[in-house]
Enzyme design. Structure first.
Site, PDB file in Angstrom:
ATOM      1  N   GLY A  10     -12.303   3.126  12.817  1.00  0.00           N
ATOM      2  CA  GLY A  10     -12.138   2.104  13.853  1.00  0.00           C
ATOM      3  C   GLY A  10     -11.388   2.664  15.039  1.00  0.00           C
ATOM      4  O   GLY A  10     -10.194   2.969  14.937  1.00  0.00           O
ATOM      5  N   MET A  14      -6.087  -0.040  19.111  1.00  0.00           N
ATOM      6  CA  MET A  14      -5.038   0.291  18.156  1.00  0.00           C
ATOM      7  C   MET A  14      -5.399   1.514  17.316  1.00  0.00           C
ATOM      8  O   MET A  14      -4.575   2.423  17.139  1.00  0.00           O
ATOM      9  CB  MET A  14      -4.757  -0.911  17.247  1.00  0.00           C
ATOM     10  CG  MET A  14      -4.116  -2.088  17.954  1.00  0.00           C
ATOM     11  SD  MET A  14      -2.461  -1.718  18.579  1.00  0.00           S
ATOM     12  CE  MET A  14      -1.534  -1.633  17.042  1.00  0.00           C
ATOM     13  N   ARG A  34     -18.052   2.881  13.762  1.00  0.00           N
ATOM     14  CA  ARG A  34     -19.407   2.502  13.341  1.00  0.00           C
ATOM     15  C   ARG A  34     -20.443   2.777  14.424  1.00  0.00           C
ATOM     16  O   ARG A  34     -21.612   2.990  14.129  1.00  0.00           O
ATOM     17  CB  ARG A  34     -19.458   1.034  12.924  1.00  0.00           C
ATOM     18  CG  ARG A  34     -19.138   0.040  14.015  1.00  0.00           C
ATOM     19  CD  ARG A  34     -19.122  -1.392  13.489  1.00  0.00           C
ATOM     20  NE  ARG A  34     -18.824  -2.354  14.541  1.00  0.00           N
ATOM     21  CZ  ARG A  34     -19.719  -2.872  15.354  1.00  0.00           C
ATOM     22  NH1 ARG A  34     -20.988  -2.514  15.234  1.00  0.00           N
ATOM     23  NH2 ARG A  34     -19.366  -3.732  16.300  1.00  0.00           N
ATOM     24  N   SER A 129       3.027  -3.227  14.321  1.00  0.00           N
ATOM     25  CA  SER A 129       3.396  -4.009  15.500  1.00  0.00           C
ATOM     26  C   SER A 129       3.828  -3.096  16.636  1.00  0.00           C
ATOM     27  O   SER A 129       4.463  -2.074  16.416  1.00  0.00           O
ATOM     28  CB  SER A 129       4.536  -4.982  15.169  1.00  0.00           C
ATOM     29  OG  SER A 129       4.878  -5.742  16.310  1.00  0.00           O
ATOM     30  N   GLY A 130       3.480  -3.525  17.835  1.00  0.00           N
ATOM     31  CA  GLY A 130       3.880  -2.773  19.020  1.00  0.00           C
ATOM     32  C   GLY A 130       2.819  -2.719  20.084  1.00  0.00           C
ATOM     33  O   GLY A 130       3.048  -2.183  21.168  1.00  0.00           O
ATOM     34  N   LYS A 183       4.359  -8.856   8.126  1.00  0.00           N
ATOM     35  CA  LYS A 183       3.789  -8.800   9.475  1.00  0.00           C
ATOM     36  C   LYS A 183       3.369 -10.194   9.940  1.00  0.00           C
ATOM     37  O   LYS A 183       3.522 -10.546  11.106  1.00  0.00           O
ATOM     38  CB  LYS A 183       2.580  -7.862   9.486  1.00  0.00           C
ATOM     39  CG  LYS A 183       1.838  -7.787  10.838  1.00  0.00           C
ATOM     40  CD  LYS A 183       2.767  -7.378  11.984  1.00  0.00           C
ATOM     41  CE  LYS A 183       2.007  -6.879  13.201  1.00  0.00           C
ATOM     42  NZ  LYS A 183       1.064  -7.831  13.764  1.00  0.00           N
ATOM     43  N   HIS A 186       6.473 -11.923  10.992  1.00  0.00           N
ATOM     44  CA  HIS A 186       6.850 -11.295  12.265  1.00  0.00           C
ATOM     45  C   HIS A 186       6.082 -11.942  13.409  1.00  0.00           C
ATOM     46  O   HIS A 186       6.650 -12.316  14.445  1.00  0.00           O
ATOM     47  CB  HIS A 186       6.558  -9.796  12.217  1.00  0.00           C
ATOM     48  CG  HIS A 186       6.535  -9.112  13.554  1.00  0.00           C
ATOM     49  ND1 HIS A 186       5.466  -9.218  14.429  1.00  0.00           N
ATOM     50  CD2 HIS A 186       7.444  -8.308  14.174  1.00  0.00           C
ATOM     51  CE1 HIS A 186       5.722  -8.530  15.518  1.00  0.00           C
ATOM     52  NE2 HIS A 186       6.907  -7.969  15.394  1.00  0.00           N
ATOM     53  N   ASN A 187       4.774 -12.087  13.244  1.00  0.00           N
ATOM     54  CA  ASN A 187       3.958 -12.676  14.301  1.00  0.00           C
ATOM     55  C   ASN A 187       4.293 -14.147  14.519  1.00  0.00           C
ATOM     56  O   ASN A 187       4.224 -14.658  15.639  1.00  0.00           O
ATOM     57  CB  ASN A 187       2.469 -12.522  13.967  1.00  0.00           C
ATOM     58  CG  ASN A 187       1.976 -11.107  14.211  1.00  0.00           C
ATOM     59  OD1 ASN A 187       2.758 -10.167  14.222  1.00  0.00           O
ATOM     60  ND2 ASN A 187       0.686 -10.951  14.401  1.00  0.00           N
ATOM     61  N   GLU A 190       7.249 -14.222  16.589  1.00  0.00           N
ATOM     62  CA  GLU A 190       6.777 -13.875  17.933  1.00  0.00           C
ATOM     63  C   GLU A 190       6.218 -15.105  18.647  1.00  0.00           C
ATOM     64  O   GLU A 190       6.490 -15.324  19.843  1.00  0.00           O
ATOM     65  CB  GLU A 190       5.708 -12.784  17.825  1.00  0.00           C
ATOM     66  CG  GLU A 190       5.049 -12.376  19.121  1.00  0.00           C
ATOM     67  CD  GLU A 190       3.873 -11.443  18.883  1.00  0.00           C
ATOM     68  OE1 GLU A 190       2.807 -11.687  19.459  1.00  0.00           O
ATOM     69  OE2 GLU A 190       4.034 -10.488  18.080  1.00  0.00           O
ATOM     70  N   ARG A 444       9.285 -44.778  -1.080  1.00  0.00           N
ATOM     71  CA  ARG A 444       8.290 -44.183  -1.967  1.00  0.00           C
ATOM     72  C   ARG A 444       8.323 -44.840  -3.348  1.00  0.00           C
ATOM     73  O   ARG A 444       7.297 -45.049  -3.985  1.00  0.00           O
ATOM     74  CB  ARG A 444       8.514 -42.670  -2.096  1.00  0.00           C
ATOM     75  CG  ARG A 444       8.266 -41.888  -0.816  1.00  0.00           C
ATOM     76  CD  ARG A 444       8.479 -40.384  -1.023  1.00  0.00           C
ATOM     77  NE  ARG A 444       7.380 -39.810  -1.805  1.00  0.00           N
ATOM     78  CZ  ARG A 444       7.517 -39.293  -3.015  1.00  0.00           C
ATOM     79  NH1 ARG A 444       8.702 -39.297  -3.610  1.00  0.00           N
ATOM     80  NH2 ARG A 444       6.477 -38.780  -3.639  1.00  0.00           N
TER      81      ARG A 444
END
Length: 475
Positions: A10, A14, A34, A129-130, A183, A186-187, A190, A444
């Site tokens: 890929g 990134m 690909r 990340s970055g 991650k 983390h996001n 963010e 309830r």
């Protein structure tokens, strides 16, 4: 031939930049995409930067690398990852390692790790990340999998990671999906961080009529103090950018519809399943969803009434700085509580202090006060909430008056601040020894006989509300 080799599948932004980063650290890199054209374009542009070898099939990629082989997969999350793994399993063998460095959902990573490791190969799901600059010059890496799999590629990963005070922003996270879970959270943090910054911009822009250039100056000044962070820094740059050299600010030409790739939504969904009140992050996700309803908002703007014009109070800029810092603390406190809950649920044994350490550089949420988070967990590894650490206790107490003034000012102005307001509400809810949930439980029990517990004695109870009113013990 160098001792270290890596295949990269890929070659979008990134993958391309991680391949270049690896090569810059002396790693022999075999690259595959690909579409052959992308591979050829990569070689044409970057072949002179390092020891690159083009591959035009998965078999070619495997033959280019010397066993035990390591292959980094950088493709779109979902089916493309499964397809790449299936193709690699046909050409790799026992002892080889597959690394998924994309934004995969952690439960998919758990499934893939189990399947790959059953065949005798290593599997790592690593958060990266970055952005494109971090990928090229030093990202924050969050690798999860078996420790043996990590040790096979540890020297390469730590070499390309960002460094803070000489410490790589990369560490072993935990088994199977731990890296991608971290991650994901983390996001999510963010998302909350960006939403708070956007609300700051919105409030200052409309309450004080500050221009983007003036706001850029405010954010530059804040970035020199305790709010110093990558996101504050780039906010000042985005606000200072003019449209093609003209007098108009570029930010005014950008449509107010925020997109998302799913990690924030995954974070909120996971928190709901784990029972973690992730209010700030979830409000940030909702705010992006609302922003996408542009046509409806334009129509509503001409129909729905708002408050009468109100004058902003003096010192609003300073107050917002305090409120932003306090709300940021809450966002991280919620995020780390989510990490702790996930660690217990999946038996990952996450080192929360180590996560704060690897987020100090390379990643999008890198910020000055991550050092304080690291210190808090070093002093109290079982800390239930960052808000209870002495440093953050004091910071929240000091910011509280300004925080409340900011929320009030926004309400008076009719400016939505869901992240600021929900953060303050969470703080107020958390600090109360007794809240209104006793009434909720009573209701309830009335309509559903769900029972309740009493403060004065043990056991579960039910009141026959619509019958004779008698209370009975049910356990």
């Amino acid at each position: 031939m160098p001792a270290n080799e890596m295949g990269v599948v890929g070659l979008a932004t990134m993958g391309m930049n991680l391949a270049r980063n690896l090569a810059s650290h002396g790693v022999r890199v075999a690259v595959y995409n690909r579409t052959r054209q992308r591979t050829d374009e990569f070689m044409e542009r970057y072949a002179k930067e390092g020891d690159f070898h083009p591959a035009y099939s998965f078999a070619d990629l495997a033959n280019t690398l010397k066993p035990p082989r390591a292959v980094l997969v950088m493709v779109k999350a979902g089916a493309p990852v499964d397809e790449s793994i299936d193709s690699l399993l046909e050409v790799l063998g026992k002892g080889d390692t597959i690394i998924d460095g994309g934004n995969s959902f952690f439960q998919d990573t758990q499934r893939r790790a189990a399947a790959v490791e059953k065949l005798g190969l290593g599997f790592i799901g690593s958060g990266v990340s970055g952005g494109e600059e971090g990928a090229l010059h030093g990202p924050s890496l969050m690798p999860g999998g078996t420790r043996q799999s990590y040790e096979r590629v540890e020297d390469m990963l730590t070499a390309i990671a960002a460094k803070v005070d000489g410490v790589p922003c990369c560490t072993y996270i935990g088994p199977d999906g731990a890296g991608h879970f971290v991650k994901m959270v983390h996001n999510g943090i963010e998302y909350a961080d960006i939403q708070l910054i956007a609300e700051t911009y919105d409030l200052l822009r409309h309450a004080l009529d500050l221009s983007p250039d003036e706001l850029a100056s405010v954010f530059r000044q804040w970035n020199e103090g305790r709010l110093q962070s990558y996101l504050i820094e780039i906010t000042s740059r985005v606000l200072a950018k003019h449209d093609d050299g003209a007098s108009a600010s570029l930010v005014d030409a950008i449509e107010d519809e925020a997109e998302q790739k799913g990690t924030g939504r995954w974070t909120s969904q996971s928190a709901l399943e784990l029972g973690v009140p992730l209010t700030g992050i979830t409000e940030a996700v909702f705010a992006r969803m609302l922003s996408s309803q542009k046509a409806q908002r334009v129509k509503a703007a001409a129909i729905l009434a708002g408050p009468a014009a109100a004058k902003a109070h003096e010192g609003l800029v300073d107050d917002i700085q305090e409120a932003l810092y306090a709300s940021k603390i809450v966002a991280y406190a919620q995020g780390f509580e989510h990490l702790s809950a996930g660690s217990k649920e999946h038996r990952w044994d996450l080192d929360l202090g180590a996560l704060a350490t690897i987020w100090r550089g390379g990643c999008i949420i890198r910020a000055k006060f991550l050092d304080r988070i690291k210190e808090a967990y070093e002093e109290s590894p079982d800390l239930p909430s960052l808000m209870l650490a002495p440093f953050f206790q004091d910071a929240l107490a000091a910011a509280q008056p300004a925080w409340r003034r900011v929320v009030k000012a926004a309400v008076d102005q009719g400016i939505p601040i869901p992240a600021f307001a929900s953060s303050l509400a969470y703080y107020d809810g958390y600090r109360r020894a007794r809240g209104p949930a006793n009434l909720i439980q009573g209701l309830r029990d009335y309509f559903g006989a769900h029972t309740y517990h009493r403060v004065d004695r043990e056991g579960a109870y039910h009141t026959r509300w619509a019958q004779d009113g008698e209370e009975v013990r049910t356990d």
